[in-house]
Design a protein around this motif. Structure first.
Motif, PDB file in Angstrom:
ATOM      1  N   ARG A 233       0.617  -1.550   0.321  1.00  0.00           N
ATOM      2  CA  ARG A 233       0.137   0.177  -0.075  1.00  0.00           C
ATOM      3  C   ARG A 233       0.792   1.632   0.363  1.00  0.00           C
ATOM      4  N   ILE A 234       1.942   1.562   0.692  1.00  0.00           N
ATOM      5  CA  ILE A 234       3.184   2.409   0.414  1.00  0.00           C
ATOM      6  C   ILE A 234       3.916   2.405  -0.916  1.00  0.00           C
ATOM      7  N   VAL A 235       3.302   1.372  -1.566  1.00  0.00           N
ATOM      8  CA  VAL A 235       4.327   1.475  -3.763  1.00  0.00           C
ATOM      9  C   VAL A 235       2.538   2.609  -3.638  1.00  0.00           C
ATOM     10  N   ASP A 236       1.757   1.863  -3.356  1.00  0.00           N
ATOM     11  CA  ASP A 236       0.599   2.570  -4.327  1.00  0.00           C
ATOM     12  C   ASP A 236       0.761   3.461  -3.837  1.00  0.00           C
ATOM     13  N   CYS A 237       0.587   4.550  -2.883  1.00  0.00           N
ATOM     14  CA  CYS A 237       0.772   5.937  -2.375  1.00  0.00           C
ATOM     15  C   CYS A 237       1.946   6.559  -3.329  1.00  0.00           C
ATOM     16  N   VAL A 238       3.065   5.926  -3.473  1.00  0.00           N
ATOM     17  CA  VAL A 238       4.373   6.728  -4.021  1.00  0.00           C
ATOM     18  C   VAL A 238       3.864   6.475  -5.230  1.00  0.00           C
ATOM     19  N   GLU A 239       2.808   5.534  -5.864  1.00  0.00           N
ATOM     20  CA  GLU A 239       1.975   5.570  -7.257  1.00  0.00           C
ATOM     21  C   GLU A 239       1.347   6.611  -7.755  1.00  0.00           C
ATOM     22  N   ALA A 240       0.835   7.182  -6.715  1.00  0.00           N
ATOM     23  CA  ALA A 240      -0.329   7.843  -6.742  1.00  0.00           C
ATOM     24  C   ALA A 240      -0.190   9.229  -6.927  1.00  0.00           C
ATOM     25  N   VAL A 241       1.389   9.637  -6.079  1.00  0.00           N
ATOM     26  CA  VAL A 241       2.095  10.771  -6.377  1.00  0.00           C
ATOM     27  C   VAL A 241       2.346  11.341  -7.592  1.00  0.00           C
ATOM     28  N   GLN A 242       2.581  10.495  -8.682  1.00  0.00           N
ATOM     29  CA  GLN A 242       2.510  11.345  -9.900  1.00  0.00           C
ATOM     30  C   GLN A 242       1.226  10.642 -10.391  1.00  0.00           C
ATOM     31  N   LEU A 243       0.183  10.022 -10.340  1.00  0.00           N
ATOM     32  CA  LEU A 243      -0.970   9.822 -11.106  1.00  0.00           C
ATOM     33  C   LEU A 243      -2.175  10.932 -10.218  1.00  0.00           C
ATOM     34  N   LEU A 244      -1.677  11.666  -9.466  1.00  0.00           N
ATOM     35  CA  LEU A 244      -3.577  12.445  -8.844  1.00  0.00           C
ATOM     36  C   LEU A 244      -2.945  12.834  -8.156  1.00  0.00           C
ATOM     37  N   PRO A 245      -3.751  14.742  -8.372  1.00  0.00           N
ATOM     38  CA  PRO A 245      -3.145  15.911  -7.088  1.00  0.00           C
ATOM     39  C   PRO A 245      -2.896  15.683  -6.030  1.00  0.00           C
ATOM     40  N   PHE A 246      -2.498  16.670  -5.577  1.00  0.00           N
ATOM     41  CA  PHE A 246      -2.260  16.341  -4.313  1.00  0.00           C
ATOM     42  C   PHE A 246      -3.293  16.289  -3.125  1.00  0.00           C
ATOM     43  N   GLU A 247      -4.352  17.007  -3.293  1.00  0.00           N
ATOM     44  CA  GLU A 247      -5.338  16.686  -2.762  1.00  0.00           C
ATOM     45  C   GLU A 247      -5.777  15.059  -2.534  1.00  0.00           C
ATOM     46  N   ALA A 248      -6.382  14.986  -3.586  1.00  0.00           N
ATOM     47  CA  ALA A 248      -6.915  13.513  -3.805  1.00  0.00           C
ATOM     48  C   ALA A 248      -5.576  11.984  -3.350  1.00  0.00           C
ATOM     49  N   GLY A 249      -5.077  12.336  -3.802  1.00  0.00           N
ATOM     50  CA  GLY A 249      -3.055  11.880  -2.749  1.00  0.00           C
ATOM     51  C   GLY A 249      -3.529  11.734  -1.741  1.00  0.00           C
ATOM     52  N   LEU A 250      -3.619  12.957  -0.664  1.00  0.00           N
ATOM     53  CA  LEU A 250      -3.943  12.590   0.618  1.00  0.00           C
ATOM     54  C   LEU A 250      -5.169  11.752   1.120  1.00  0.00           C
ATOM     55  N   ASP A 251      -6.747  11.753   0.117  1.00  0.00           N
ATOM     56  CA  ASP A 251      -7.597  10.761   0.680  1.00  0.00           C
ATOM     57  C   ASP A 251      -7.288   9.849  -0.152  1.00  0.00           C
ATOM     58  N   PHE A 252      -6.636   9.651  -1.156  1.00  0.00           N
ATOM     59  CA  PHE A 252      -5.851   7.625  -1.838  1.00  0.00           C
ATOM     60  C   PHE A 252      -5.325   7.191  -0.190  1.00  0.00           C
ATOM     61  N   GLU A 253      -3.676   8.161   0.452  1.00  0.00           N
ATOM     62  CA  GLU A 253      -3.113   8.261   1.367  1.00  0.00           C
ATOM     63  C   GLU A 253      -4.640   7.509   2.775  1.00  0.00           C
TER      64      GLU A 253
END
Ligand code: CAA
Length: 698
Positions: A233-253
């Protein structure tokens, strides 16, 4: 109650000082006050910049772990971090000690970080089965890139301030006075009148997307077989950094954090964290001063004695190693030198450090050399007569008040102590092999052991960096008693139809690095054989007895050292061993002899049988007062016998399965074989009151 965060002005800078001993954990009270004071500073026209600092040992070492699993109380840490980051004035984090987890996330939300040169920062959440849940997975890679951020979050290991500076996670290393320099730094940023530099504003898209994706793919591949939930899940979140805007990344995390924090795995890892710290708490030793130990005598220069010597030398003690036979003594000293040489060769130790450690070591053939020792640890062969003779000599030779310890694995400490004439000075210090590596020490008071001697056991183990657990006198103390129950369950399952390799595979699938038969082969079958012989006279005649391991020993199949045991080891260094038809033949004969019709077992059934047996033995140890609390048993099994940490130990496992269920499993097994499986009465008592073992963890 003093305020957990204080506010004062210095040179136009608002300083918010967190004060929540011992480690400034970000409890609800701290979060609420930090947020309100940050807001006050944000709107106060006299404030040009803000410094967040902490007093005492450290910048916050994380969220308050004891609040996990309870209903969340606003403000949440992500909100606090978001609020801090949004402030339009420069916010500087002044880091000392260990800024860990949520603590480091607060620092990452600040606009700049200044650290004491001795400080360390880290994101250890993975060790608790979770991930940084206050923006850490989104902000860290934005500052230092995917690879270093993943290293930090997947290892959970802290890094020094200078390493963090090199990665861009820390901006400045303080030269002298952290707080003063932090205030000056904050002023300078305010004077520059540039907009705050927010981690969330850094655009990861600027980093090479292909390299980022390749890093993610590499980590996914490395983790494809992990039993742990958090790392992927940590890897997923770091992938999300590239794919999502910051706010959406926070929600994902946040969603990932919420999932993980509710898992039994995270509960077990948190349990392990607190269990390790609880083990050293003995109310009866409060205020009892330990004896200061500098010079340690070790009697016996075998594998155990030399391992203990290395542990002591590493901790800065002077060591006198005793062996009456010069060849064995020389072999012991050589073993020690060899351990250090290998560390130097692997660049894990400097030549100077090695020489300093070896310089504190003396080898002697005569116990008289121990007249001045503060503590003597006996590590000779497991034979009562020999041990009693050693203690009789030690009682005479050493000064009154010298603490005398035996490293016996099974024998009666009181009987050993009797020979010394000073039973009040004697205790058990049971190290696990290799003693320089294994972190567990069972500390065993005898009937007459003085309180300051027991206190010395705990204190001394602490100086060696070990986790000490109190155990009572019984054959095998905590660890080897539970191990014996595990082995018995494995052997009965073998007798009833499962093959050794099926049992081993099932327990490896549960998370043990080796199965019980593979461990027997590694340790040597002769140790348990000697114990079975010793206990033969007192064995319950109604209990089923599996004589297969005795037969293997009689055949000379003593394990890996003999090339044969439960498995064959034709190749040097073969870890798991090869299935050997000769063993299957012995097993078949025993089944015929005992009139057993073999049946099939699933992996899950094998695991359950072994685990309920361990928990049941643990319950008996509690009732007998051998173990003080269930979590002590868990610590022993995790650190002494590689019980998978993410299951939290056998008692935690039983709690998670549900004690009613465990009792039912045991009762069903006891229908055919009550002597081996009858549930300990503690189960009934706890179930009646709707409680688990955890309720006994005071
Ligand atoms: N929450 C609650 N209590 C904590 C704590 C935390 N994060 N960290 C330490 N403590 C407690 C310990 O239980 C111990 O309590 P007792 O004295 O009552 O036993 C006390 O603080 C001192 O701790 P140690 O004995 O471990 O002291 P140490 O000096 O050997 O080590 C330390 C200090 C390096 C900070 C170590 O305690 C540690 O590693 N703590 C855990 C750090 C951690 O995992 N932080 C992440 C938390 S999760 C998080 O932050 C999630 C998020 O993203 C929001």
């Amino acid at each position: 109650m003093p305020e957990p965060v204080r506010y004062h002005m210095a040179d136009g800078v608002a300083v918010l000082t967190i004060s929540n001993p011992p480690v400034n954990a970000l409890s609800h009270a701290v979060r609420a006050r930090l947020q309100s004071l940050a807001e006050r500073a944000a709107i106060d026209g006299n404030v040009r910049a803000i410094v967040i600092a902490a007093e005492g040992r450290t910048f916050p070492a994380g969220a308050d772990i004891s609040e996990f699993g309870k209903p969340p109380a606003a403000p949440w840490l992500p909100e606090v971090c978001a609020r801090i980051e949004a402030i339009e004035k420069p916010v500087v984090a002044a880091i000392h000690g260990t800024a860990l987890g949520g603590g480091f996330e607060v620092a990452l939300a600040a606009h700049a970080r200044i650290a004491d040169a001795k400080a360390a920062v880290g994101l250890p959440e993975v060790k608790l089965g979770i991930l940084p849940g206050a923006g850490g997975t989104q902000r860290t890679p934005r500052l230092c890139g995917a690879g270093p951020a993943l290293d930090l979050m997947l290892s959970g290991e802290p890094i020094h301030a200078r390493a963090a500076e090199r990665l861009g996670l820390v901006d400045v290393i303080a030269k002298d006075d952290l707080l003063k320099e932090a205030i000056a730094f904050a002023r300078k940023l305010a004077d520059a009148e540039v907009p705050p530099l927010r981690s969330s504003d850094r655009a990861p898209q600027e980093a090479d997307p292909a390299a980022w994706a390749a890093e993610i793919a590499k980590r996914r591949e490395a983790l494809k077989d992990t039993p742990l939930h958090a790392p992927p899940r940590i890897v997923d979140c770091v992938e999300a950094v590239q794919l999502l805007p910051f706010e959406a990344g926070l929600d994902f995390e946040r969603a990932a954090f919420e999932d993980l924090v509710g898992t039994p795995q995270s509960a077990a890892l948190r349990h392990a964290f607190f269990a390790e710290r609880r083990a050293g708490k003995l109310p009866e030793l409060k205020g009892v001063p330990p004896i200061e130990v500098d010079h340690v005598g070790i009697v016996g220069a075998g594998l155990m004695g030399s391992g203990i010597a290395v542990a002591c030398l590493n901790a800065g003690h002077r060591v006198t190693l005793i062996e009456k036979n010069i060849e064995t003594l020389e072999a012991g000293v050589e073993r020690i030198i060899d351990i250090y040489d290998r560390q130097v060769a692997r660049k894990k130790m400097s030549v100077e450090d090695r020489d300093a450690r070896i310089g504190r070591l003396a080898g002697r053939e005569d116990l008289d050399a121990l007249a001045e020792a503060d503590l003597v640890i006996e590590a000779v062969v497991e034979d009562m007569d020999i041990k009693q003779r050693v203690f009789a000599s030690l009682g005479r030779i050493t000064a009154p008040g010298t603490v005398l310890a035996t490293n016996t694995s099974y024998l009666d400490i009181d009987e050993i102590a009797r020979g010394s004439g000073r039973p009040e000075d004697v205790m058990g210090l049971h190290f696990f092999s290799p003693a320089q590596v294994m972190r567990l020490v069972e500390v065993i008071p005898g009937r007459e052991t003085a309180a300051n001697v027991l206190a010395t056991g705990f204190d001394f183990a602490g100086t060696l960096g070990k986790i000490a657990v109190r155990a009572g006198v019984t054959d095998g103390f905590i660890g080897n008693r539970v191990l014996a129950a595990y082995r018995q369950a494995a052997e009965l399952t073998l007798l009833d139809g499962a093959a050794p390799e099926e049992i081993d595979a099932a327990m490896r699938a549960f998370g043990f690095p080796l199965g019980p038969f593979q461990v027997s082969d590694l340790a040597g079958l002769d140790i348990a054989w000697a114990r079975r012989k010793r206990l033969a006279a007192t064995r319950d005649p109604a209990a089923r007895y599996v004589s297969i391991p005795d037969r293997l020993c009689e055949m000379g199949r003593l394990g890996r050292k003999a090339g044969y045991g439960w498995y064959a080891y034709p190749k040097n260094g073969d870890r798991l061993g090869e299935v050997d038809p000769a063993v299957a033949a012995v097993v078949d004969e025993e089944r015929i002899f005992q009139g057993v019709t073999p049946r099939k077992f699933s992996g899950g059934e094998i695991q359950r049988r072994c685990l309920v047996a361990m928990a049941n033995e643990g319950a008996k140890l509690l009732a007998e007062g051998i173990a003080r609390r269930p979590s002590d048993i868990d610590v022993v099994m995790m650190h002494g016998f590689a019980f998978p940490r993410w299951h939290g130990g056998p008692m935690m496992w039983a709690d998670q399965r549900g004690l009613l269920q465990v009792q039912k499993d045991l009762r069903r097994l006891a229908e055919d074989d009550p002597a081996a499986w009858a549930p300990a009465p503690v189960f009934g008592d706890l179930i009646k009151n709707g409680r688990g073992f955890d309720s006994l963890n005071g």
